[in-house]
Each structure stands twice: as C-alpha cells, then as structure tokens.
Design a protein around this motif. Structure first.
Motif, PDB file in Angstrom:
ATOM      1  N   ILE A   1      -5.188   5.320  -5.071  1.00  0.00           N
ATOM      2  CA  ILE A   1      -4.077   4.724  -4.135  1.00  0.00           C
ATOM      3  C   ILE A   1      -2.972   4.125  -4.961  1.00  0.00           C
ATOM      4  O   ILE A   1      -3.350   3.184  -5.877  1.00  0.00           O
ATOM      5  CB  ILE A   1      -4.240   4.105  -2.914  1.00  0.00           C
ATOM      6  CG1 ILE A   1      -5.248   4.929  -1.707  1.00  0.00           C
ATOM      7  CG2 ILE A   1      -3.023   3.460  -2.173  1.00  0.00           C
ATOM      8  CD1 ILE A   1      -5.822   4.284  -0.865  1.00  0.00           C
ATOM      9  N   HIS A   2      -1.774   4.430  -4.975  1.00  0.00           N
ATOM     10  CA  HIS A   2      -0.772   3.677  -5.771  1.00  0.00           C
ATOM     11  C   HIS A   2      -0.318   2.226  -5.129  1.00  0.00           C
ATOM     12  O   HIS A   2      -0.269   2.394  -3.622  1.00  0.00           O
ATOM     13  CB  HIS A   2       0.688   4.685  -5.877  1.00  0.00           C
ATOM     14  CG  HIS A   2       0.603   5.421  -6.967  1.00  0.00           C
ATOM     15  ND1 HIS A   2       1.034   6.730  -6.691  1.00  0.00           N
ATOM     16  CD2 HIS A   2       0.131   5.350  -8.083  1.00  0.00           C
ATOM     17  CE1 HIS A   2       0.674   7.466  -7.983  1.00  0.00           C
ATOM     18  NE2 HIS A   2       0.303   6.630  -8.892  1.00  0.00           N
ATOM     19  N   ILE A   3      -0.301   1.384  -5.861  1.00  0.00           N
ATOM     20  CA  ILE A   3       0.048  -0.007  -5.270  1.00  0.00           C
ATOM     21  C   ILE A   3       1.520  -0.371  -5.698  1.00  0.00           C
ATOM     22  O   ILE A   3       1.979  -0.214  -6.788  1.00  0.00           O
ATOM     23  CB  ILE A   3      -0.803  -1.084  -5.909  1.00  0.00           C
ATOM     24  CG1 ILE A   3      -2.311  -0.680  -5.816  1.00  0.00           C
ATOM     25  CG2 ILE A   3      -0.353  -2.286  -5.308  1.00  0.00           C
ATOM     26  CD1 ILE A   3      -2.636  -0.778  -4.219  1.00  0.00           C
ATOM     27  N   ILE A   4       2.246  -0.675  -4.678  1.00  0.00           N
ATOM     28  CA  ILE A   4       3.814  -0.803  -5.117  1.00  0.00           C
ATOM     29  C   ILE A   4       3.940  -2.308  -5.540  1.00  0.00           C
ATOM     30  O   ILE A   4       3.260  -3.295  -4.963  1.00  0.00           O
ATOM     31  CB  ILE A   4       4.630  -0.910  -3.506  1.00  0.00           C
ATOM     32  CG1 ILE A   4       4.606   0.706  -3.059  1.00  0.00           C
ATOM     33  CG2 ILE A   4       6.040  -1.255  -3.584  1.00  0.00           C
ATOM     34  CD1 ILE A   4       4.993   0.927  -1.423  1.00  0.00           C
TER      35      ILE A   4
ATOM     36  N   VAL B   1      11.467   2.955   1.503  1.00  0.00           N
ATOM     37  CA  VAL B   1      10.942   4.543   0.658  1.00  0.00           C
ATOM     38  C   VAL B   1       9.285   4.245   0.358  1.00  0.00           C
ATOM     39  O   VAL B   1       9.101   3.143  -0.687  1.00  0.00           O
ATOM     40  CB  VAL B   1      11.736   4.451  -0.444  1.00  0.00           C
ATOM     41  CG1 VAL B   1      11.637   5.723  -1.518  1.00  0.00           C
ATOM     42  CG2 VAL B   1      13.178   4.567  -0.111  1.00  0.00           C
ATOM     43  N   ASP B   2       8.510   5.056   0.734  1.00  0.00           N
ATOM     44  CA  ASP B   2       7.251   4.902   0.137  1.00  0.00           C
ATOM     45  C   ASP B   2       7.038   5.722  -1.071  1.00  0.00           C
ATOM     46  O   ASP B   2       7.783   6.346  -1.658  1.00  0.00           O
ATOM     47  CB  ASP B   2       6.119   5.633   1.312  1.00  0.00           C
ATOM     48  CG  ASP B   2       4.952   5.011   1.247  1.00  0.00           C
ATOM     49  OD1 ASP B   2       4.700   4.518   0.129  1.00  0.00           O
ATOM     50  OD2 ASP B   2       4.338   4.938   2.430  1.00  0.00           O
ATOM     51  N   THR B   3       5.838   5.906  -1.776  1.00  0.00           N
ATOM     52  CA  THR B   3       5.413   6.475  -3.034  1.00  0.00           C
ATOM     53  C   THR B   3       5.634   7.705  -3.014  1.00  0.00           C
ATOM     54  O   THR B   3       5.753   8.516  -3.826  1.00  0.00           O
ATOM     55  CB  THR B   3       4.211   5.917  -3.441  1.00  0.00           C
ATOM     56  OG1 THR B   3       2.962   6.293  -2.510  1.00  0.00           O
ATOM     57  CG2 THR B   3       4.147   4.445  -3.854  1.00  0.00           C
TER      58      THR B   3
ATOM     59  N   PHE C   1       0.827  -1.248  -0.001  1.00  0.00           N
ATOM     60  CA  PHE C   1       0.015  -0.035  -0.012  1.00  0.00           C
ATOM     61  C   PHE C   1       0.833   1.223  -0.078  1.00  0.00           C
ATOM     62  O   PHE C   1       1.644   1.498   0.779  1.00  0.00           O
ATOM     63  CB  PHE C   1      -1.058   0.011   1.133  1.00  0.00           C
ATOM     64  CG  PHE C   1      -2.211  -0.991   1.229  1.00  0.00           C
ATOM     65  CD1 PHE C   1      -2.818  -0.943   0.197  1.00  0.00           C
ATOM     66  CD2 PHE C   1      -2.036  -2.186   2.035  1.00  0.00           C
ATOM     67  CE1 PHE C   1      -4.008  -1.894   0.005  1.00  0.00           C
ATOM     68  CE2 PHE C   1      -3.010  -2.937   2.193  1.00  0.00           C
ATOM     69  CZ  PHE C   1      -4.022  -2.814   0.984  1.00  0.00           C
ATOM     70  N   GLY C   2       0.758   2.177  -0.777  1.00  0.00           N
ATOM     71  CA  GLY C   2       1.356   3.461  -1.109  1.00  0.00           C
ATOM     72  C   GLY C   2       0.581   4.670  -0.433  1.00  0.00           C
ATOM     73  O   GLY C   2      -0.626   4.233   0.158  1.00  0.00           O
ATOM     74  N   HIS C   3       0.885   5.757  -0.900  1.00  0.00           N
ATOM     75  CA  HIS C   3       0.065   6.824  -0.745  1.00  0.00           C
ATOM     76  C   HIS C   3      -0.863   7.279  -1.900  1.00  0.00           C
ATOM     77  O   HIS C   3      -1.017   6.602  -2.828  1.00  0.00           O
ATOM     78  CB  HIS C   3       1.005   8.154  -0.427  1.00  0.00           C
ATOM     79  CG  HIS C   3       1.715   8.185   0.773  1.00  0.00           C
ATOM     80  ND1 HIS C   3       1.382   8.958   1.918  1.00  0.00           N
ATOM     81  CD2 HIS C   3       2.920   7.289   1.362  1.00  0.00           C
ATOM     82  CE1 HIS C   3       1.986   8.621   2.928  1.00  0.00           C
ATOM     83  NE2 HIS C   3       3.253   7.721   2.627  1.00  0.00           N
TER      84      HIS C   3
END
Length: 304
Positions: free
Chosen positions: A38-41, A187-189, A16-18
């Motif tokens: 939401i961005h998915i890593i 490191v998150d999005t 789960f990203g931001h």
C-alpha cells in the motif's frame, strides 16, 4: 496558525493510499513510501496543500461567492451534505447530472419547476387535481429534490468546486475545466492531480479522513463569511459616520449663511430707534427756533 496537526491527520488515516498496483504515476510527488503493498501519503505535503487550499477558498468566500461541494460516493455524501448546509453552501451528493455546469440554464429550469410545484401546494391548485395527477407531481417533486435539492438556491455558476474522489467525479472536473472554474479536491494515490487546481493528497475512502478534511475546509469558509460580515458592518458604520458628518456640515453651513442675515436684522433693529430719536430731536429743535425768534421781536419794538 495551523488548521490541523500532523497527529490529527495520522489518527484519521489520511495517510493511507491505495494498493501499489492501482496507483497513478502522477501522484508520485505526494507518496512517502510503500508498506505492505500500500502506498503511504506524505502528510507533510498534505498539510502544506491543505493550508494553501484553505487560504484560497477563504478568499473566494470572502468575496461573496459560492463554493459547490460534490461528493456522490456512499461514505462521503452524508458528511458533505451536513457540512455544506452548516455554512449555507450548495452541494451535490446523489448524482452528477451531465451538463450541470456547462448547461446550467437548463438545470435552472428544472429548479424553477420544483419551486412551481411548491407554489401549487400553497395556493390550493394542487388540491383540485385528480389523485393520479397528484401522485405524478409528487414523484417528480421527490426526484427533483433528490437530484437538485442541494443547489436550489444557486442562482449562478459557483466560483469553485470542492470534490471528494476526483476519479469518481471526473465529469464534474471536466465541466469545471471547460468553464475555468477553480477546483479543490481530495486526491488519493489512484487519481490524477494534474487536472485539479488545489489538490489535497489524502485518503478519500475513509469516513474519518473525509470528515477531517471537509471540516477544515468548512472552517476556512466560515472564517471567510465572518470576515465578509465584519467588513460589511465596518462599511455600514463608515457610511453612517459619513452621512452624519455631511448632515452636520450642512447644518454648520446653514448657520454660517444665517449669521450675516441675523447681523443685518439686528443692525436694522438697532438703527430704527436711533433714526426715530434723531428725527424727534430735529423736530424739537425746529419747533423751538420760531418761538425764540418771536420772543426776541417784541423786545426790539419796545426799545424803539
């Protein structure tokens, strides 16, 4: 052997990203898709990067150097402090003081001040102070312990940094870059991975995600420590064997040197009785010779 699985990462919510509007374009290579804003890593890339980071950090620890853990965000500080203590690594979980790396000499003075306060309480100096002075020293000690307690045993600059949330710990990242200290980080999005040597794309807000990634790094560190310990034991055994071989070779050399001496002593001891016997025989022969001559002389006179 894989240190974790795709399913473990999925269960911990690492993917789960931001929100898409808060993303950093430099993270695009690690983003799999967008869902519900939401961005998915991409967890395949997370697995790859996690393996690379674990292998690198293991080698650093194996060489006998320290890794500094930095996590000042609320949901990460307790997890990181506990994990770092388990492998005796330094950590900062309260507040990153500006210049903690670039002005390390001054930070060491503050740590020394904390140890001096501890000495005062042990040698009795603290007891003779006034109540107000005691209170002031106590407050200073608590403050120093809160800020620097995690790095009290750090005598020199760390060999690497492991960070949770690059965006929040940007001062630490900047200082590490100035001193060419390798950085490992979740490191998150919404973060910039370009300033990190070993970025691990992952959710840096969820406690489960932080706990899982930190635990994998800690296991890699433990592996490095164990291998270093085994290498030291092997070296000690080799040194002991070499010392024993040296002693044995020295004793053998002494025995070899002593052998000719023993032979000379034995030869001399054998020669002495033989010489005495020869001398005795000579003396006997000399004694008998005159007596025989005397015996022959009267016979010649009577014959005349």
């Amino acid at each position: 052997m894989a240190r974790t699985t795709y399913q473990d990462l999925l269960d911990a919510g690492v993917h789960f990203g931001h929100l898409t509007r808060k993303w950093d374009p430099k993270m695009s290579q690690y983003i799999f898709m967008e869902r519900n804003g939401i961005h998915i890593i991409d967890l395949n890339k997370t697995l790859t990067k996690l393996e690379e980071a674990s292998a690198a950090i293991k080698q650093i620890v194996k060489s006998g150097r320290k890794v500094l853990f930095v996590a000042t965000k609320k949901q990460a500080k307790d997890i990181v402090a506990e994990q770092a203590k388990s492998v005796n690594m330094p950590f900062v979980t309260e507040r990153w003081l500006g210049g903690m790396l670039t002005n390390f000499a001054t930070v060491r003075k503050s740590i020394k001040k904390m140890s001096n306060i501890d000495k005062m309480t042990k040698d009795g100096t603290y007891d003779v102070l006034s109540k107000k002075e005691k209170l002031m020293i106590q407050r200073e000690r608590i403050k120093l312990e809160t800020l620097l307690g995690g790095i009290s045993d750090l005598n020199r600059l760390p060999a690497a940094l492991f960070l949770i949330d690059v965006k929040k710990e940007h001062i630490a990242v900047t200082e590490a870059l100035k001193l060419n200290i390798p950085t490992f980080a979740m490191v998150d999005t919404n973060s910039d991975p370009s300033s990190i040597d070993f970025p691990i794309p992952a959710n840096d807000d969820a406690t489960k995600s932080i706990s899982l990634i930190t635990d994998i790094i800690i296991k890699a560190i433990q592996e490095g420590l164990d291998e270093r310990k085994r290498e030291k034991e092997d070296e000690a055994e080799k040194e002991a064997a070499a010392a024993k071989a040296k002693i044995d070779s020295g004793e053998a050399a002494k025995e070899e040197a002593a052998a000719p001496r023993r032979e000379r002593v034995v030869t001399a001891a054998t020669a002495e009785p033989a010489a005495e016997t020869a001398a005795a025989e000579t003396a006997t022969a000399e004694a008998e010779a005159p007596s025989e001559a005397a015996a022959d002389q009267p016979k010649s006179e009577s014959a005349e």
